[in-house]
Write a protein that holds these residues in place. Structure first.
Motif, PDB file in Angstrom:
ATOM      1  N   ASN A  42       0.795  -1.159   0.092  1.00 26.01           N
ATOM      2  CA  ASN A  42      -0.061  -0.065   0.097  1.00 26.01           C
ATOM      3  C   ASN A  42       1.005   1.166   0.079  1.00 26.01           C
ATOM      4  OD1 ASN A  42      -2.748  -0.769   0.042  1.00 26.01           O
ATOM      5  ND2 ASN A  42      -2.829  -1.366   2.192  1.00 26.01           N
ATOM      6  N   GLY A  43       0.477   2.185  -0.845  1.00 26.73           N
ATOM      7  CA  GLY A  43       1.234   3.482  -0.838  1.00 26.73           C
ATOM      8  C   GLY A  43       2.606   3.557  -1.664  1.00 26.73           C
ATOM      9  N   ALA A  44       2.827   2.190  -2.210  1.00 22.30           N
ATOM     10  CA  ALA A  44       4.169   2.222  -2.887  1.00 22.30           C
ATOM     11  C   ALA A  44       4.245   3.214  -4.091  1.00 22.30           C
ATOM     12  CB  ALA A  44       4.591   0.681  -3.342  1.00 22.30           C
ATOM     13  N   GLY A  45       2.912   3.323  -4.740  1.00 23.25           N
ATOM     14  CA  GLY A  45       2.911   4.204  -5.704  1.00 23.25           C
ATOM     15  C   GLY A  45       2.345   3.676  -7.049  1.00 23.25           C
ATOM     16  N   LYS A  46       1.510   2.522  -6.976  1.00 24.29           N
ATOM     17  CA  LYS A  46       1.086   1.597  -8.057  1.00 24.29           C
ATOM     18  C   LYS A  46      -0.085   2.611  -9.090  1.00 24.29           C
ATOM     19  CE  LYS A  46      -0.039  -1.747  -5.449  1.00 24.29           C
ATOM     20  NZ  LYS A  46       0.307  -0.946  -4.126  1.00 24.29           N
ATOM     21  N   THR A  47      -1.021   3.166  -8.180  1.00 28.77           N
ATOM     22  CA  THR A  47      -2.064   3.759  -8.461  1.00 28.77           C
ATOM     23  C   THR A  47      -1.735   4.984  -9.194  1.00 28.77           C
ATOM     24  OG1 THR A  47      -3.549   2.890  -6.879  1.00 28.77           O
ATOM     25  CG2 THR A  47      -4.302   4.912  -8.039  1.00 28.77           C
ATOM     26  N   THR A  48      -0.474   5.605  -8.595  1.00 30.20           N
ATOM     27  CA  THR A  48       0.120   6.904  -9.125  1.00 30.20           C
ATOM     28  C   THR A  48       0.734   6.712 -10.608  1.00 30.20           C
ATOM     29  OG1 THR A  48       0.382   7.710  -6.972  1.00 30.20           O
ATOM     30  CG2 THR A  48       1.650   8.693  -8.591  1.00 30.20           C
ATOM     31  N   HIS A  60      -5.712  14.792  -9.417  1.00 31.00           N
ATOM     32  CA  HIS A  60      -5.548  14.576  -8.274  1.00 31.00           C
ATOM     33  C   HIS A  60      -4.408  15.360  -7.595  1.00 31.00           C
ATOM     34  CE1 HIS A  60      -7.815  10.949  -7.954  1.00 31.00           C
ATOM     35  NE2 HIS A  60      -7.705  10.703  -9.450  1.00 31.00           N
TER      36      HIS A  60
HETATM   37  P1  ATP Z   1      -2.629   1.589  -2.880  1.00 31.06           P
HETATM   38  O1  ATP Z   1      -2.377   0.109  -2.803  1.00 31.06           O
HETATM   39  O2  ATP Z   1      -3.200   1.931  -1.200  1.00 31.06           O
HETATM   40  O3  ATP Z   1      -3.686   2.085  -3.933  1.00 31.06           O
HETATM   41  P2  ATP Z   1      -0.529   2.380  -4.291  1.00 31.06           P
HETATM   42  O4  ATP Z   1       0.719   1.603  -4.438  1.00 31.06           O
HETATM   43  O5  ATP Z   1      -1.511   2.740  -5.437  1.00 31.06           O
HETATM   44  O6  ATP Z   1      -1.278   2.118  -2.788  1.00 31.06           O
HETATM   45  P3  ATP Z   1      -0.533   5.331  -4.562  1.00 31.06           P
HETATM   46  O7  ATP Z   1      -1.974   5.457  -4.382  1.00 31.06           O
HETATM   47  O8  ATP Z   1      -0.134   5.821  -5.935  1.00 31.06           O
HETATM   48  O9  ATP Z   1      -0.120   4.036  -3.848  1.00 31.06           O
HETATM   49  O10 ATP Z   1       0.089   6.392  -3.375  1.00 31.06           O
HETATM   50  C1  ATP Z   1       1.086   6.494  -3.443  1.00 31.06           C
HETATM   51  C2  ATP Z   1       1.548   7.758  -2.234  1.00 31.06           C
HETATM   52  O11 ATP Z   1       1.139   8.864  -2.845  1.00 31.06           O
HETATM   53  C3  ATP Z   1       0.896   7.473  -0.791  1.00 31.06           C
HETATM   54  O12 ATP Z   1       2.038   7.868   0.018  1.00 31.06           O
HETATM   55  C4  ATP Z   1      -0.213   8.360  -0.965  1.00 31.06           C
HETATM   56  O13 ATP Z   1      -0.490   8.883   0.215  1.00 31.06           O
HETATM   57  C5  ATP Z   1       0.272   9.524  -1.742  1.00 31.06           C
HETATM   58  N1  ATP Z   1      -0.888  10.158  -2.523  1.00 31.06           N
HETATM   59  C6  ATP Z   1      -1.745   9.565  -3.329  1.00 31.06           C
HETATM   60  N2  ATP Z   1      -2.743  10.260  -3.940  1.00 31.06           N
HETATM   61  C7  ATP Z   1      -2.175  11.617  -3.438  1.00 31.06           C
HETATM   62  C8  ATP Z   1      -2.819  13.045  -3.706  1.00 31.06           C
HETATM   63  N3  ATP Z   1      -3.844  12.975  -4.646  1.00 31.06           N
HETATM   64  N4  ATP Z   1      -2.375  14.022  -3.027  1.00 31.06           N
HETATM   65  C9  ATP Z   1      -1.117  13.472  -2.227  1.00 31.06           C
HETATM   66  N5  ATP Z   1      -0.622  12.401  -1.820  1.00 31.06           N
HETATM   67  C10 ATP Z   1      -1.310  11.310  -2.712  1.00 31.06           C
END
Ligand code: ATP
Length: 245
Positions: A42-48, A60
């Motif tokens: 979680n939070g690694a940045g995959k969705t980003t 976003h």
């Molecule tokens: P998950 O499995 O929880 O979705 P992830 O690997 O997809 O995790 P992201 O959702 O890309 O991770 O989030 C990566 C980091 O960026 C996290 O620390 C999150 O808090 C931060 N983040 C995500 N969206 C935003 C935003 N709109 N503004 C500020 N920080 C953000």
């Protein structure tokens, strides 16, 4: 000469709100015709990363500050979401987002907006062939479908655009094991019909069992990559990144 990767991300940096650096020089490729797994906590940045590819970052308050995104060899860094769709990229978002008030068929129709009218029938038939349960429930209100059916609908809707690349954000999240298996089989089938897939998953075993290659993301960077088989057999990976042994 090898065909160009359908997706090539190079040294990508992304910040949110101009201050929070979330991707820190991420590089990955999706070869044409492949299933590639993207793993990480979680939070690694995959969705980003997915947002950076689809152009949805801006919604976003995110911004690409370095690096590039190439789709089919063409530079699409910071492109508009509509342009990315036109390039043949579709996304299944995390959390089975369907239009809850609309019927199953209307949800599918909404996914077909980038297609010509004559192609619609053919596409919807293809989706119903993949998901017979959606054909049975075509007039049902999407919000009343089970969780598994809603996930099928979300995937079906993305397929209506006939993407050459499908981005899937944790399609197995919250599904019972039997449905996870069904989603896995569907991804294999979709890929068999010629669509490349970038599969973002926390369920690493499921993702690596069907991917040819995998990347492990940690705090915005790739810390490990390799053939899926290798990652699946690696004890360290299983223990530290996959949370299972
Ligand atoms: P998950 O499995 O929880 O979705 P992830 O690997 O997809 O995790 P992201 O959702 O890309 O991770 O989030 C990566 C980091 O960026 C996290 O620390 C999150 O808090 C931060 N983040 C995500 N969206 C935003 C935003 N709109 N503004 C500020 N920080 C953000």
């Amino acid at each position: 000469m090898a065909p160009l990767p359908v997706l090539s991300v190079n040294n990508l940096e992304v910040v949110y709100d101009d201050v929070v650096l979330v991707l820190r020089g991420l590089s990955l490729d999706v070869p044409d015709g492949a299933i590639v797994a993207l793993l990480g906590a979680n939070g690694a940045g995959k969705t980003t990363l997915l947002r950076a590819v689809t152009g949805l970052l801006i919604a976003h308050r995110g911004r690409i500050t370095k690096g590039s995104v190439r789709i089919g060899g063409t530079d699409r860094t910071g492109a508009d979401p509509a342009d990315v769709v036109r390039e043949g990229v579709a996304q299944v978002m995390e959390g089975r987002r369907v239009f809850a008030e609309m019927s199953v068929e209307d949800n599918l129709r909404a996914g077909a907006h980038s297609r010509r009218r004559g192609e619609y029938r053919e596409d919807v038939t293809r989706v119903y062939d993949l998901f017979p349960v959606l054909a049975e429930r075509r007039r049902a209100t999407a919000g009343y479908l089970s969780g598994g059916e809603q996930q099928m609908l979300a995937i079906g809707r993305a397929l209506m655009a006939r993407p050459r690349l499908l981005l899937m954000d944790e399609p197995s999240l919250g599904l019972a094991p039997r449905l996870v298996e069904q989603v896995r089989d569907i991804v294999v089938q979709i890929n068999g019909q010629g669509t490349s897939v970038l599969l973002v998953e926390q369920n690493a075993v499921m993702a690596l069992s069907i991917a040819s290659y995998g990347y492990v993301l940690e705090v915005g960077k790739v810390v490990r990559d390799g053939p899926a088989r290798e990652l699946l057999d690696d004890e360290d990976i299983r223990e530290f990144y996959l949370g299972s042994t």
